[in-house]
Design a protein around this motif. Sequence first.
Motif, PDB file in Angstrom:
ATOM      1  N   GLY A  86       0.570  -1.486   0.256  1.00  0.00           N
ATOM      2  CA  GLY A  86      -0.093   0.188   0.171  1.00  0.00           C
ATOM      3  C   GLY A  86       0.410   1.001  -0.180  1.00  0.00           C
TER       4      GLY A  86
ATOM      5  N   GLU B 187       8.243  -4.778  -6.956  1.00  0.00           N
ATOM      6  CA  GLU B 187       7.993  -5.595  -6.412  1.00  0.00           C
ATOM      7  C   GLU B 187       8.293  -7.079  -5.610  1.00  0.00           C
ATOM      8  OE1 GLU B 187       5.292  -6.215  -3.301  1.00  0.00           O
ATOM      9  OE2 GLU B 187       5.311  -8.199  -3.696  1.00  0.00           O
TER      10      GLU B 187
ATOM     11  N   ASN C 270       1.459  -7.346   3.463  1.00  0.00           N
ATOM     12  CA  ASN C 270       0.695  -6.696   4.370  1.00  0.00           C
ATOM     13  C   ASN C 270      -0.884  -5.966   3.978  1.00  0.00           C
ATOM     14  OD1 ASN C 270       2.072  -8.345   6.055  1.00  0.00           O
ATOM     15  ND2 ASN C 270       3.085  -6.366   7.015  1.00  0.00           N
ATOM     16  N   VAL C 271      -0.505  -5.868   2.948  1.00  0.00           N
ATOM     17  CA  VAL C 271      -1.886  -4.634   2.549  1.00  0.00           C
ATOM     18  C   VAL C 271      -3.055  -5.638   2.438  1.00  0.00           C
ATOM     19  CG1 VAL C 271      -1.093  -4.786   0.148  1.00  0.00           C
ATOM     20  CG2 VAL C 271      -2.559  -2.976   1.365  1.00  0.00           C
TER      21      VAL C 271
ATOM     22  N   THR D 209      -6.377  -6.423   9.284  1.00  0.00           N
ATOM     23  CA  THR D 209      -7.857  -6.263   9.011  1.00  0.00           C
ATOM     24  C   THR D 209      -8.871  -4.980   9.017  1.00  0.00           C
ATOM     25  OG1 THR D 209      -6.769  -5.819  11.806  1.00  0.00           O
ATOM     26  CG2 THR D 209      -7.714  -7.842  11.107  1.00  0.00           C
TER      27      THR D 209
ATOM     28  N   ILE E  13      -8.321  -1.723   9.218  1.00  0.00           N
ATOM     29  CA  ILE E  13      -9.850  -1.055  10.546  1.00  0.00           C
ATOM     30  C   ILE E  13      -8.722   0.093  10.213  1.00  0.00           C
ATOM     31  CG2 ILE E  13      -9.667   0.246  12.691  1.00  0.00           C
ATOM     32  CD1 ILE E  13      -9.684  -3.100  13.433  1.00  0.00           C
TER      33      ILE E  13
ATOM     34  N   VAL F 219      14.065  -6.826  -5.362  1.00  0.00           N
ATOM     35  CA  VAL F 219      15.398  -6.019  -5.094  1.00  0.00           C
ATOM     36  C   VAL F 219      16.758  -7.149  -4.261  1.00  0.00           C
ATOM     37  CG1 VAL F 219      16.566  -4.285  -4.009  1.00  0.00           C
ATOM     38  CG2 VAL F 219      14.122  -4.170  -5.671  1.00  0.00           C
TER      39      VAL F 219
ATOM     40  N   TYR G  25       1.620  -2.730  13.865  1.00  0.00           N
ATOM     41  CA  TYR G  25       0.735  -3.402  13.244  1.00  0.00           C
ATOM     42  C   TYR G  25      -0.670  -2.637  12.519  1.00  0.00           C
ATOM     43  CZ  TYR G  25       0.213  -3.474  17.886  1.00  0.00           C
ATOM     44  OH  TYR G  25      -0.053  -3.628  19.580  1.00  0.00           O
ATOM     45  N   GLY G  26      -0.336  -0.985  12.776  1.00  0.00           N
ATOM     46  CA  GLY G  26      -1.355  -0.494  11.774  1.00  0.00           C
ATOM     47  C   GLY G  26      -1.088   0.677  11.173  1.00  0.00           C
ATOM     48  N   GLY G  27      -0.444   0.572  10.183  1.00  0.00           N
ATOM     49  CA  GLY G  27       0.230   1.182   8.890  1.00  0.00           C
ATOM     50  C   GLY G  27      -0.773   0.902   8.361  1.00  0.00           C
ATOM     51  N   PHE G  28      -1.584   0.642   7.900  1.00  0.00           N
ATOM     52  CA  PHE G  28      -3.197   0.689   7.130  1.00  0.00           C
ATOM     53  C   PHE G  28      -3.869   1.342   6.822  1.00  0.00           C
ATOM     54  CE2 PHE G  28      -7.923  -0.549   5.184  1.00  0.00           C
ATOM     55  CZ  PHE G  28      -6.907  -0.186   3.893  1.00  0.00           C
ATOM     56  N   LYS G  29      -3.871   2.354   8.306  1.00  0.00           N
ATOM     57  CA  LYS G  29      -4.407   3.773   8.540  1.00  0.00           C
ATOM     58  C   LYS G  29      -4.067   4.648   8.200  1.00  0.00           C
ATOM     59  CE  LYS G  29      -4.281   2.927  13.130  1.00  0.00           C
ATOM     60  NZ  LYS G  29      -2.509   3.008  13.167  1.00  0.00           N
TER      61      LYS G  29
HETATM   62  C1  FAD Z   1      -2.599  -9.831  10.413  1.00  0.00           C
HETATM   63  C2  FAD Z   1      -2.633  -7.695  10.121  1.00  0.00           C
HETATM   64  C3  FAD Z   1      -3.562  -7.323  10.922  1.00  0.00           C
HETATM   65  C4  FAD Z   1      -2.976  -5.497  10.418  1.00  0.00           C
HETATM   66  N1  FAD Z   1      -4.538  -4.857  10.621  1.00  0.00           N
HETATM   67  C5  FAD Z   1      -4.535  -3.454  10.858  1.00  0.00           C
HETATM   68  C6  FAD Z   1      -5.300  -2.665  11.084  1.00  0.00           C
HETATM   69  O1  FAD Z   1      -6.601  -3.090  11.105  1.00  0.00           O
HETATM   70  N2  FAD Z   1      -5.164  -1.189  10.463  1.00  0.00           N
HETATM   71  C7  FAD Z   1      -3.831  -0.982  10.369  1.00  0.00           C
HETATM   72  O2  FAD Z   1      -3.881   0.233  10.083  1.00  0.00           O
HETATM   73  N3  FAD Z   1      -2.577  -1.682  10.157  1.00  0.00           N
HETATM   74  C8  FAD Z   1      -3.164  -3.438  10.319  1.00  0.00           C
HETATM   75  N4  FAD Z   1      -2.088  -3.974   9.971  1.00  0.00           N
HETATM   76  C9  FAD Z   1      -1.110  -3.253   9.586  1.00  0.00           C
HETATM   77  C10 FAD Z   1      -0.456  -2.802   7.434  1.00  0.00           C
HETATM   78  O3  FAD Z   1      -1.280  -3.560   7.056  1.00  0.00           O
HETATM   79  C11 FAD Z   1       0.708  -2.137   7.721  1.00  0.00           C
HETATM   80  O4  FAD Z   1       1.250  -1.881   8.750  1.00  0.00           O
HETATM   81  C12 FAD Z   1       0.516  -1.908   6.385  1.00  0.00           C
HETATM   82  O5  FAD Z   1       0.190  -2.730   5.658  1.00  0.00           O
HETATM   83  C13 FAD Z   1       2.521  -1.898   5.497  1.00  0.00           C
HETATM   84  O6  FAD Z   1       2.440  -1.706   4.780  1.00  0.00           O
HETATM   85  P1  FAD Z   1       1.992  -1.810   3.075  1.00  0.00           P
HETATM   86  O7  FAD Z   1       1.079  -1.731   2.803  1.00  0.00           O
HETATM   87  O8  FAD Z   1       3.418  -1.148   1.820  1.00  0.00           O
HETATM   88  O9  FAD Z   1       3.144  -3.239   3.739  1.00  0.00           O
HETATM   89  P2  FAD Z   1       3.185  -4.198   2.213  1.00  0.00           P
HETATM   90  O10 FAD Z   1       1.677  -5.152   1.805  1.00  0.00           O
HETATM   91  O11 FAD Z   1       3.286  -5.669   3.260  1.00  0.00           O
HETATM   92  O12 FAD Z   1       4.359  -4.326   1.472  1.00  0.00           O
HETATM   93  C14 FAD Z   1       5.737  -4.435   1.181  1.00  0.00           C
HETATM   94  C15 FAD Z   1       6.291  -4.719   0.062  1.00  0.00           C
HETATM   95  O13 FAD Z   1       7.211  -5.126  -0.213  1.00  0.00           O
HETATM   96  C16 FAD Z   1       7.606  -5.764  -0.921  1.00  0.00           C
HETATM   97  N5  FAD Z   1       9.320  -6.316  -0.823  1.00  0.00           N
HETATM   98  C17 FAD Z   1      10.060  -6.676   0.525  1.00  0.00           C
HETATM   99  N6  FAD Z   1      10.639  -6.772   0.124  1.00  0.00           N
HETATM  100  C18 FAD Z   1      11.070  -6.671  -1.114  1.00  0.00           C
HETATM  101  C19 FAD Z   1      12.379  -6.662  -2.040  1.00  0.00           C
HETATM  102  N7  FAD Z   1      13.551  -6.762  -1.468  1.00  0.00           N
HETATM  103  N8  FAD Z   1      12.164  -6.292  -3.801  1.00  0.00           N
HETATM  104  C20 FAD Z   1      10.476  -5.699  -4.039  1.00  0.00           C
HETATM  105  N9  FAD Z   1       9.779  -5.996  -2.933  1.00  0.00           N
HETATM  106  C21 FAD Z   1      10.226  -6.305  -1.620  1.00  0.00           C
HETATM  107  C22 FAD Z   1       6.347  -7.332   0.003  1.00  0.00           C
HETATM  108  O14 FAD Z   1       6.872  -9.002  -1.068  1.00  0.00           O
HETATM  109  C23 FAD Z   1       5.564  -6.702   0.712  1.00  0.00           C
HETATM  110  O15 FAD Z   1       4.499  -6.742  -1.347  1.00  0.00           O
HETATM  111  C24 FAD Z   1      -2.089  -5.494   9.267  1.00  0.00           C
HETATM  112  C25 FAD Z   1      -0.693  -6.343  10.007  1.00  0.00           C
HETATM  113  C26 FAD Z   1      -1.629  -7.858   9.571  1.00  0.00           C
HETATM  114  C27 FAD Z   1      -0.464  -8.389   9.749  1.00  0.00           C
END
Ligand code: FAD
Length: 416
Positions: free
Chosen positions: A41, A63, A71-72, A76, A78, A206, A364-368
């Motif tokens: 995300g 990606e 995690n995106v 959950t 929220i 990467v 664990y709060g990075g979605f919001k």
């Molecule tokens: C079970 C669970 C419940 C949660 N519930 C909530 C909630 O209710 N509300 C909330 O605010 N937050 C929630 N979170 C936290 C939130 O999901 C994360 O903080 C947020 O999604 C992290 O940012 P992102 O979306 O960029 O992460 P990600 O989607 O994990 O993106 C990181 C990406 O980097 C890629 N990557 C890794 N290494 C490499 C590499 N070497 N080369 C290329 N790509 C790579 C991965 O494949 C991944 O797709 C929850 C997390 C979990 C696990």
Amino acid sequence: MTFSGFKVIKEALTGHKGWGPLWRTPEPKAQYDVVIVGGGGHGLATAYYLAKVYGVTNVAVLEKGWIGSGNVGRNTTIIRSNYLLPGNQPFYEFSMKLWENLEQDTNFNSMVSQRGIINLFHSDGQRDAYRRRGNAMMLSGAGARLLSQADLRERAPFLNFDNARFPIKGGLMQERAGTARHDGVAWGYARGADMRGVDIIQNCEVTGFRMDAGRVTGVETTRGVIGAGKVGVAVAGNSGRVMAMAGRRLPIESQVLQAFVSEGLKPVIPGVITFGAGHFYISQSDKGGLVFGGDLDGYNSYAQRGGLPVVEDVLEGGMALMPMLGRARLLRNWGGIVDMSMDGSPIIDRTDIGDLYFNGAWNYGGFKATPASGYAFAHLLARDEPHETARAFRFDRFARGYVIDEKGVGAQPNLH
Ligand SMILES: Cc1cc2nc3c(=O)[nH]c(=O)nc-3n(C[C@H](O)[C@H](O)[C@H](O)COP(=O)(O)OP(=O)(O)OC[C@H]3O[C@@H](n4cnc5c(N)ncnc54)[C@H](O)[C@@H]3O)c2cc1C
């Protein structure tokens, strides 16, 4: 292709032949102005705002798996801005405002639903703390309402009010909080970035950084070397591993967080509800599943699955709060790797390596935070200065003693 009610009706009447892929599948170019590592995300939102707000379109998002596999697509869902501390509150409120206009902005249905969040309190001391938080929220424009036990009995009669150990005395509500369809958010940002010329390159891991005279000049990937004017790392749970390739050790631990979903039920949970006497939070998806979670597994891991002790702990928390949960069947559970910082707050900053920027520690709060994080990271990459709402999220806050410890538990990542 733009989405509209008219388009949906037209496609329904003409056999759905007019829908196309949401983004292209380009080959990586030899050189980009900005390379974003991580198509979660935060990485996708960064690319979107870089192109849309800052006019930087020669951008690639790399990606290692597929869009939404991190995690995106595992959280959950929220979204809220009920924070207390000055370092956090303006940033999360900025995010909330972006959520409120996200679907119009991206022309994509991310199912943003402001159904409200209620944090329950169970003692007089906790009521005082929540009242203080509520006052801070009102000052920042986030909005807050203190609910009495009578209000709660009306809204959520299924709660275990008379539990002698954890009596429910009331709750702090943020009405503008709610949920959003998590992978729909990733898809909306991916499509919006792609439409503005950003290359989204999946299955491209990467594996190293190219450096010259203390500056990053590109990345090594499973699809070859890609040159970059600037590199932004946004890999969430893999932050430690990726930054180690640049020779840097972060103040971050990676731990597993699990999520659970029940079989589909008729509407019963009015919004998001969190237990104040244990770590348990629950909402209901539009399909009817009860979506809930609790504590971290509590040890460092890169496995995207958790252990049974936490399954038991989360379900016990749920049963203490709402015994009706015991009648529902659990459909599935899963885990994601979260990047826990020492104070529970994020980092959006330059690194000490030229042209290498970092976005992570979302706990664990990075979605919001997704919209504001992408916006602030895009601002930093484009202007080389922090966005006004993210000034506190610096690497050196640990050395300077300016930690942002929202929970007040000290430098212990698994307690945040
Ligand atoms: C079970 C669970 C419940 C949660 N519930 C909530 C909630 O209710 N509300 C909330 O605010 N937050 C929630 N979170 C936290 C939130 O999901 C994360 O903080 C947020 O999604 C992290 O940012 P992102 O979306 O960029 O992460 P990600 O989607 O994990 O993106 C990181 C990406 O980097 C890629 N990557 C890794 N290494 C490499 C590499 N070497 N080369 C290329 N790509 C790579 C991965 O494949 C991944 O797709 C929850 C997390 C979990 C696990």
